[in-house]
Write an enzyme that holds these catalytic residues in place. Sequence first.
Site, short mmCIF file in Angstrom:
data_model
loop_
_atom_site.label_atom_id
_atom_site.label_comp_id
_atom_site.label_asym_id
_atom_site.label_seq_id
_atom_site.Cartn_x
_atom_site.Cartn_y
_atom_site.Cartn_z
N CYS A 183 0.85 -1.19 0.00
CA CYS A 183 0.00 0.00 0.00
C CYS A 183 0.88 1.25 0.00
O CYS A 183 1.99 1.24 0.53
CB CYS A 183 -0.92 0.01 1.22
SG CYS A 183 -2.10 1.39 1.20
N CYS B 228 -6.41 -0.33 6.66
CA CYS B 228 -6.14 0.32 5.37
C CYS B 228 -7.29 1.27 4.98
O CYS B 228 -8.44 0.85 4.89
CB CYS B 228 -5.93 -0.72 4.27
SG CYS B 228 -5.53 0.00 2.67
N ASP C 169 0.37 3.81 1.66
CA ASP C 169 0.30 4.42 2.99
C ASP C 169 1.70 4.74 3.53
O ASP C 169 2.58 3.88 3.56
CB ASP C 169 -0.42 3.44 3.93
CG ASP C 169 -0.84 4.11 5.24
OD1 ASP C 169 0.05 4.67 5.93
OD2 ASP C 169 -2.02 4.06 5.58
N ARG D 220 2.78 5.00 6.36
CA ARG D 220 3.18 4.26 7.57
C ARG D 220 3.66 2.85 7.26
O ARG D 220 3.96 2.08 8.18
CB ARG D 220 1.98 4.20 8.53
CG ARG D 220 1.51 5.58 9.00
CD ARG D 220 0.14 5.51 9.62
NE ARG D 220 -0.88 5.10 8.64
CZ ARG D 220 -2.17 4.94 8.93
NH1 ARG D 220 -2.60 5.14 10.17
NH2 ARG D 220 -3.02 4.57 7.99
N HIS E 145 -2.10 -4.08 4.91
CA HIS E 145 -1.92 -3.65 6.31
C HIS E 145 -3.29 -3.45 6.94
O HIS E 145 -4.26 -3.09 6.27
CB HIS E 145 -1.08 -2.37 6.39
CG HIS E 145 -1.75 -1.16 5.80
ND1 HIS E 145 -2.43 -0.24 6.57
CD2 HIS E 145 -1.85 -0.71 4.52
CE1 HIS E 145 -2.91 0.72 5.79
NE2 HIS E 145 -2.58 0.45 4.54
CO CO Z 1 -3.55 1.16 2.90
#
Ligand code: CO
Length: 212
Positions: free
Chosen positions: A42, A101, A44, A46, A98
Amino acid sequence: MKTLPELFQKNEEWRRDIELDNPGFFKTLENQQSPRFLWIGCADSRVPANQIVGLMPGELFVHRNVANLVNHTDLNLLSVLQFAVDVLKVEHIMVVGHYGCGGVRAAMEDQPHGLIDNWLRQVRELYLRNRKALAELPDDGARLDRMCELNVARQVINVANTTVVQEAWRREQPLSIHGWIYSIANGKLSDLDLGVQTNQELRDLEADSYEG
Ligand code: CO
């Protein structure tokens, strides 16, 4: 105009530290990369691929997008996949979802989110197919986490069914596809035990994944 000087300062410190530990590190990497792994994760912020598994530049080929999706019409992903498999000859492809999400969450909501709903369409369909089973879970958090896992399983199947992977298996190139999930809450990476390295294993995973 120079902007964001703090990031360039960080870069100076980073490359200095690496050279101190490994003199000639960047020079060696300049002419070749030979990563054994392709990470599909992803976007993302993080979920930083290399840092999570402690790999250095040159060790991990990476593709990231919203909700770690593998769409058969995504030329960007397919090009990354083809290069990784045909040229770099990676031995492992990991689809890494993750928990929590935001992309998966958006796909589960009944209100529109604009353009991204097109990207998330296959997650939405996965959710609708599994809605009944998900309803039995205790709360929305548990439902989201389960959907994040189901999404990883779906994307493992999608990677395995690409022409790139199918052709690699046909020529008996060793190539395993793994389904992993990462917890932003504690930094822990887990193997969902969805690994496939043959069409028989793929068919078994597909049979397990059609619910509801
Ligand atoms: Co995500």
